[in-house]
Write an enzyme that holds these catalytic residues in place. Sequence first.
Site, PDB file in Angstrom:
ATOM      1  N   GLU A 125     -10.573  -1.186  11.762  1.00 41.61           N
ATOM      2  CA  GLU A 125     -11.199  -2.106  10.809  1.00 41.61           C
ATOM      3  C   GLU A 125     -10.943  -3.560  11.202  1.00 41.61           C
ATOM      4  O   GLU A 125     -11.643  -4.461  10.773  1.00 41.61           O
ATOM      5  CB  GLU A 125     -10.650  -1.856   9.393  1.00 41.61           C
ATOM      6  N   GLY A 179       0.816  -1.214   0.000  1.00 41.28           N
ATOM      7  CA  GLY A 179       0.000   0.000   0.000  1.00 41.28           C
ATOM      8  C   GLY A 179       0.845   1.257   0.000  1.00 41.28           C
ATOM      9  O   GLY A 179       1.834   1.335   0.717  1.00 41.28           O
ATOM     10  N   THR A 188       4.976   1.473   6.221  1.00 37.78           N
ATOM     11  CA  THR A 188       3.620   0.966   6.405  1.00 37.78           C
ATOM     12  C   THR A 188       2.857   1.914   7.312  1.00 37.78           C
ATOM     13  O   THR A 188       3.371   2.321   8.352  1.00 37.78           O
ATOM     14  CB  THR A 188       3.552  -0.449   7.015  1.00 37.78           C
ATOM     15  N   ILE A 189       1.656   2.266   6.907  1.00 40.44           N
ATOM     16  CA  ILE A 189       0.838   3.133   7.763  1.00 40.44           C
ATOM     17  C   ILE A 189       0.358   2.372   8.993  1.00 40.44           C
ATOM     18  O   ILE A 189      -0.042   2.969   9.966  1.00 40.44           O
ATOM     19  CB  ILE A 189      -0.376   3.740   7.021  1.00 40.44           C
ATOM     20  N   ASP A 190       0.417   1.023   8.931  1.00 41.73           N
ATOM     21  CA  ASP A 190      -0.057   0.225  10.064  1.00 41.73           C
ATOM     22  C   ASP A 190       0.915   0.248  11.238  1.00 41.73           C
ATOM     23  O   ASP A 190       0.540  -0.116  12.349  1.00 41.73           O
ATOM     24  CB  ASP A 190      -0.283  -1.230   9.633  1.00 41.73           C
ATOM     25  N   GLY A 206      -5.970  -0.556   9.660  1.00 43.03           N
ATOM     26  CA  GLY A 206      -5.074  -1.247  10.583  1.00 43.03           C
ATOM     27  C   GLY A 206      -5.588  -2.650  10.838  1.00 43.03           C
ATOM     28  O   GLY A 206      -6.488  -2.832  11.638  1.00 43.03           O
ATOM     29  N   ASN A 252       5.291  -5.428   5.741  1.00 44.34           N
ATOM     30  CA  ASN A 252       5.455  -6.820   6.133  1.00 44.34           C
ATOM     31  C   ASN A 252       5.664  -7.776   4.979  1.00 44.34           C
ATOM     32  O   ASN A 252       6.620  -8.532   4.946  1.00 44.34           O
ATOM     33  CB  ASN A 252       4.179  -7.265   6.848  1.00 44.34           C
ATOM     34  N   TYR A 298      -9.310   5.327   1.881  1.00 41.61           N
ATOM     35  CA  TYR A 298      -7.998   5.499   1.257  1.00 41.61           C
ATOM     36  C   TYR A 298      -7.379   6.868   1.521  1.00 41.61           C
ATOM     37  O   TYR A 298      -6.180   7.052   1.328  1.00 41.61           O
ATOM     38  CB  TYR A 298      -8.095   5.191  -0.238  1.00 41.61           C
ATOM     39  N   LEU A 299      -8.205   7.823   1.970  1.00 41.55           N
ATOM     40  CA  LEU A 299      -7.660   9.147   2.291  1.00 41.55           C
ATOM     41  C   LEU A 299      -6.558   9.049   3.339  1.00 41.55           C
ATOM     42  O   LEU A 299      -5.630   9.853   3.350  1.00 41.55           O
ATOM     43  CB  LEU A 299      -8.767  10.070   2.808  1.00 41.55           C
TER      44      LEU A 299
END
Lengths: 406, 406
Positions: free
Chosen positions: B237, B13, B136-138, B181, B108, B295-296
């Site tokens: 989520e 992503g 990663t945004i997570d 997440g 990952n 997605y923002l």
Amino acid sequence: MLKGKLLVAQGGGPTAVINQSMVGAVLESRKFLNVELVYGALNGVRGIVDENFLDLTRETTHNLEMVAQTPSSALGSTRDKPDLKYCQEIFKVLRAHGVAYFFYIGGNDSSDTVRIVSEEAQREGYPLRTIHIPKTIDNDLVLNDHTPGFPSAARFVAQAFTGANLDNWALPGVYLAVVMGRHAGFLTAASALGKKFPDDGPHLIYLPERDFDVDRFLSDVKDTYERFGRCVIAVSEGIHDSSGVPIAVKLAKVQERDAHGNVQLSGTSSLADLLTETIRTKLNIKRVRGDTLGYLQRSFIGCVSDVDQREAREAGEKAVQYAMWGENDGSVTIQRTGFYSVDYKLAPLAAVAGKTRTMPDEFIASSGTDITDAFRMYLRPLLGSRMPDAYRLRSESNSVPKILTK
Amino acid sequence: MLKGKLLVAQGGGPTAVINQSMVGAVLESRKFLNVELVYGALNGVRGIVDENFLDLTRETTHNLEMVAQTPSSALGSTRDKPDLKYCQEIFKVLRAHGVAYFFYIGGNDSSDTVRIVSEEAQREGYPLRTIHIPKTIDNDLVLNDHTPGFPSAARFVAQAFTGANLDNWALPGVYLAVVMGRHAGFLTAASALGKKFPDDGPHLIYLPERDFDVDRFLSDVKDTYERFGRCVIAVSEGIHDSSGVPIAVKLAKVQERDAHGNVQLSGTSSLADLLTETIRTKLNIKRVRGDTLGYLQRSFIGCVSDVDQREAREAGEKAVQYAMWGENDGSVTIQRTGFYSVDYKLAPLAAVAGKTRTMPDEFIASSGTDITDAFRMYLRPLLGSRMPDAYRLRSESNSVPKILTK
């Protein structure tokens, strides 16, 4: 000039700059000695009836300036739409508190509230000057070039689609996002303002000013996907079929209506989910994603047009000037006088109240799924300075010849 | 030092700063004479197999700097996860083009791809230096204090909830927004960073690190609504029940799985709609609104942490330095060295690849629905400078005594 207190309130959906108008009215009114105190009603007309007032004269100018830069309605808002009985309760409170000036910052419904209050005041012979200060992210007030709140929301939508287009380019598929705007497509059309290259999305824009046909929609998406290998779509929450039935309503099991008789279109994502599901099943495209931009469009902090801030502030200041030096109640309107410059006029309340402006044909491309350069010229200066820009690697001139693949 | 070409690619992503890492790697590598040319593979490992390369040596430094500030993956991305056969195709191409250095920027799954490629290269005796650059945004990569991309996404989420809280205060009700997440709650927890006053939302935060129980949830919402007259909720989520079944999956009629076996949680709003519908019907609250930030969170242009930009850039630069002066393949990791300062270390690929980090207990309040000051201290410096701040009118000290209402 009437002598007494000045009361300001905020109605309808919040915007990123509605507090600018409130602060503009408060600070400007302090220059007039006939204004004894400046009150703010909490939660719009509801706060008047309930006598929930803040004495804004006791606020520091510094804090007012900080609040002006904060999105949403600092006095709170309401969806109440006063009828005659409600108005009589309003007068009782205004009279008891010695209010001579009433300013209501709001959109369509709020301007109609101001009209009723104004007419009732005249009928009862109550000396009250009422001014409607415009705000609405929908940009649907008549007699205005545009309305405060819209430019900042448009900026958010343009930035959202600029990013979504880049994301969709990186991981191709179909991306669809639903944008606010019940009857007017201005905000949805703003999605196009982040486009830079001919293959940038949104590739398709669906506005409430045009009838929506599912088969035509699927054909548009198929053509775009075949041409670009991807497709970015902007859809207004207010799209409807040729009989005028909103596509969202067709699907919604529960139709929640607010006090104005409006159907609840925001705060639910059924439209995005239905449309993406339709694309997925009918066109057999695997990667189909849908978002509903939701409340972020009007409340996100840190994405604001400086032009919008300035104009919202001026609209509040002008309201005071019209009230003090003018002879009439009315609605402050924004007129474009240059590229880019504006001036303000006071319009009769009845000429603005309850009327809805939609996008003129010259802003909509003949395809019905794109906007024109006229709209681009109209909107671009409103978005303000320091709009973020998207850059690409140059691919054609720098591509490496293949060695193994023939 | 190996002599040959350097190849950089982006996987997974997109984030707001993944191009900073790419540009950092490209520009740093130009300082080393043994690097003949710098190639970029289009769409990650897929572009290697397809021999879709850009010669980034031919890009201007100026345009690279502009691209660095642009969100999403400028080289495109992929969800492909190479198996042995895929890797053999990769080698064939790398060998044909004389690639000696391979950098893969990703999360990952991408780090696991780098591990397989590295191991296969060693097994085949192919002289290749491979480095994984984190993003990663997570924020779920192990051995990292945090990962590039997360701070900017966290900033977006914090700003979104700051605004949503103001909006919900103006028009009270229940507002719920679903945050990305899959397994780690860091991004959802970031929603709390815009809180200023004790009654500010989000009042409830639901993380994947804690089991989600619908009855407990309804009781939490009811209590909050009764206490504040409103309720703002942040939901990951990835929330799941005590058996580990994601709440979103329980509802999703169609379970779309990507090539990694991951369930598709984003790009659908069923979770937000289910939860708001549950609140509406079970608690009999009228105004309940739900958004899915969608997605923002990862692609919005114009909302970025300058700290994140800087670190993503450095991670790319350090990758080159490790590759040139080090003896090992590995994954660049970020270590916190001060408040606030970081340094970088190269970790073994096997120590990072395929492992998932979740929020430590010390970051989660004992209630399970809030975060701790330890988390606030952890995240605040990452959000960067010029975070927008929300201001209020002072209501208690300035309220006007009622005249009519007793």
